[in-house]
Design a protein around this motif. Structure first.
Motif, short mmCIF file in Angstrom:
data_model
loop_
_atom_site.label_atom_id
_atom_site.label_comp_id
_atom_site.label_asym_id
_atom_site.label_seq_id
_atom_site.Cartn_x
_atom_site.Cartn_y
_atom_site.Cartn_z
N THR A 1 36.15 31.16 13.40
CA THR A 1 34.69 31.14 13.46
C THR A 1 34.15 32.12 14.49
O THR A 1 33.24 32.91 14.22
CB THR A 1 34.20 29.71 13.77
N VAL B 1 34.63 35.74 13.38
CA VAL B 1 33.62 36.19 12.41
C VAL B 1 32.31 36.50 13.14
O VAL B 1 31.63 37.48 12.81
CB VAL B 1 33.41 35.13 11.31
N ARG C 1 32.57 39.88 14.52
CA ARG C 1 32.44 40.90 13.48
C ARG C 1 30.99 41.09 13.07
O ARG C 1 30.54 42.22 12.82
CB ARG C 1 33.29 40.52 12.26
N GLN D 1 30.31 32.86 6.96
CA GLN D 1 31.48 32.42 6.19
C GLN D 1 31.05 31.78 4.86
O GLN D 1 30.05 31.07 4.80
CB GLN D 1 32.27 31.37 6.98
N ILE E 1 39.43 32.61 4.15
CA ILE E 1 39.66 33.55 5.27
C ILE E 1 41.11 33.45 5.74
O ILE E 1 41.77 34.47 5.97
CB ILE E 1 38.70 33.25 6.43
N LEU F 1 39.42 38.36 4.50
CA LEU F 1 38.06 38.31 5.04
C LEU F 1 37.01 38.63 3.99
O LEU F 1 35.90 38.10 4.03
CB LEU F 1 37.93 39.30 6.20
N THR G 1 34.36 35.63 3.78
CA THR G 1 33.19 35.83 4.65
C THR G 1 32.04 36.49 3.89
O THR G 1 32.21 36.99 2.78
CB THR G 1 33.54 36.71 5.87
N ILE H 1 30.59 39.14 5.07
CA ILE H 1 30.53 40.51 5.59
C ILE H 1 30.34 41.55 4.49
O ILE H 1 29.52 42.46 4.64
CB ILE H 1 31.78 40.80 6.45
#
Length: 416
Positions: A104, A107, A110, A162, A168, A173, A177, A179
């Motif tokens: 967590t 992330v 990131r 997430q 993950i 990822l 996620t 992202i």
């Protein structure tokens, strides 16, 4: 005559003793059954359990994400192993949860360092001492004049950024996620707001209640005797039970709710009122996964006029919302028919209309996976195409209606 009397008395004594022994055996059997009913596998597995002390970094766990975004052991290159210690499920689960907390925070880093998102503290007027939550936003989230994308995750242990912790850790990822959604949205000119609907309370160690003490009572009443007897019996059972377990004492925790953000629904409404609705964007696009879909429908019920005026379309990935159980009125149901794309799991073929549900076939599409948590990632490209087409059609329309209809930009079967 005396001999017969003696025999009679002897038989009577034997019978009485047998009855007493039978009663005692019955009581033991009852106590044993009661004991066995209290023992479960988790408790038995606590015997000789290693300490629940785990590393606080990925390096400490000897894991790292490789160039493909996959979590791998830094020495062996193997994926994460859940059953690190055999026959100790509880310990393995605690280890997995400890790793999840590290994931967590990873992330979060990131989101801030790679996606250049900024953290906004909730409530916006929070004091120093009260529990707080937060969301993430791009620099232009409130100032982008054209469009913003709002990401709402499902329920559970997942936090901002997430879709699924399991993905993950066990996949990569990209699938687990948000992202990829954030990066592509920024590339296509969207402002971005990432909700954090499961950060609802502050967990603190519970303070023992010292007020709960036995008051001294010197009286020798029958009620007190019964209590002492029951206490002795319970102690015997507990001592016998303790022979089969050796539990580690865990701290007892309590949760202090975060003001106006104590549930996913409250959080979504709060972020709408204080951030999303204040954005300058003419077009708001929403991706809501699982319980996030329910939170969005609740937002619609609470802020119907605002949502209808600002939200262009919403993509719900395997959403658990139910407009009937949530008592959405007819105008909301009709609006959702026009602007919603529900993406369901249950089928391996991406974007194929789902004719097996009660929704109209131009509303519900398959994500191309049978895994609930994978639906957002599997429909990644389709969602962006859906948003792009909706925006283009809206801009091309000469009508003054603020809402684009699904009939103007539905995905045609022959194009799939």
């Amino acid at each position: 005559m005396p001999i017969r009397a003696s025999i009679f008395l002897f038989c009577l004594v034997r019978i009485t003793m047998a009855q007493l022994l039978a009663q005692e055996e019955k009581e033991k059997t009852t106590a044993l059954k009661d004991l066995l009913s209290r023992i479960d596998l988790d408790e038995l597995m606590k015997k000789d359990e290693p300490p629940l002390n785990f590393p606080e970094t990925l390096d400490g766990f000897e894991y790292a994400f490789n160039e493909h975004g996959q979590l791998r052991h830094i020495h062996t290159g193997e994926p994460f192993v859940f059953n690190y210690k055999e026959d100790l499920h509880r310990w393995n689960q605690k280890r997995y949860e400890a790793l999840g907390e590290i994931i967590t925070n990873y992330v979060y880093e990131r989101l801030e360092n790679d996606c250049n998102l900024k953290k906004e503290i909730l409530p916006v007027d929070s004091t120093v001492d009260e529990p707080k939550s937060f969301i993430y936003m791009s620099e232009d989230a409130l100032t982008n004049p054209e469009k913003i994308m709002v990401l709402i995750q499902g329920s559970g242990v997942v936090r901002a950024g997430q879709w699924a912790r399991r993905l993950i850790i066990n996949e990569d990822l990209n699938s687990g996620t948000q992202i990829p959604f954030i990066n592509r949205a920024k590339e296509e000119g969207y402002g971005v707001i990432v909700l954090n609907p499961n950060e609802n309370s502050l967990e603190v160690e519970k303070v023992p209640d010292s007020a709960k003490k036995l008051s001294p009572d010197a009286s020798d009443e029958p009620a007190e005797k019964r209590e002492r007897k029951e206490e002795r019996e319970n102690k015997k059972k507990k001592d016998f039970y303790e022979k089969y377990r050796n539990p580690q004492k865990e701290r007892e925790m309590e949760h202090i709710p975060i003001r106006e953000n104590s549930t996913p629904e409250e959080h979504t409404l709060y972020v709408w009122d204080h951030f999303i609705s204040k954005s300058l964007a003419k077009n708001i696009f929403i991706v809501a996964h699982s319980y996030g879909g329910l939170s969005f429908v609740n937002l619609m019920i609470q802020r119907e006029a605002e949502v209808k005026n600002r939200v262009r379309v919403v993509a719900m990935t395997d959403s658990v919302h139910n407009v009937w159980h949530q008592e959405a009125n007819k105008s909301i149901r009709d609006w959702l028919r026009e602007v919603q794309s529900s993406i369901n799991q249950m089928c391996q073929n991406l974007d194929v209309p789902n004719h097996n549900f009660s929704h109209p076939p131009d509303l519900l599409y398959f994500a191309g996976t049978e895994k609930h948590e994978l639906t957002s990632w599997k429909s990644f490209h389709s969602i962006f195409k859906f948003f792009s087409d909706a925006l283009k059609d809206h801009e091309d329309e000469s009508s003054s209606s603020p809402v684009t209809t699904r009939s103007s930009h539905r995905i045609k079967n022959e194009d799939l």
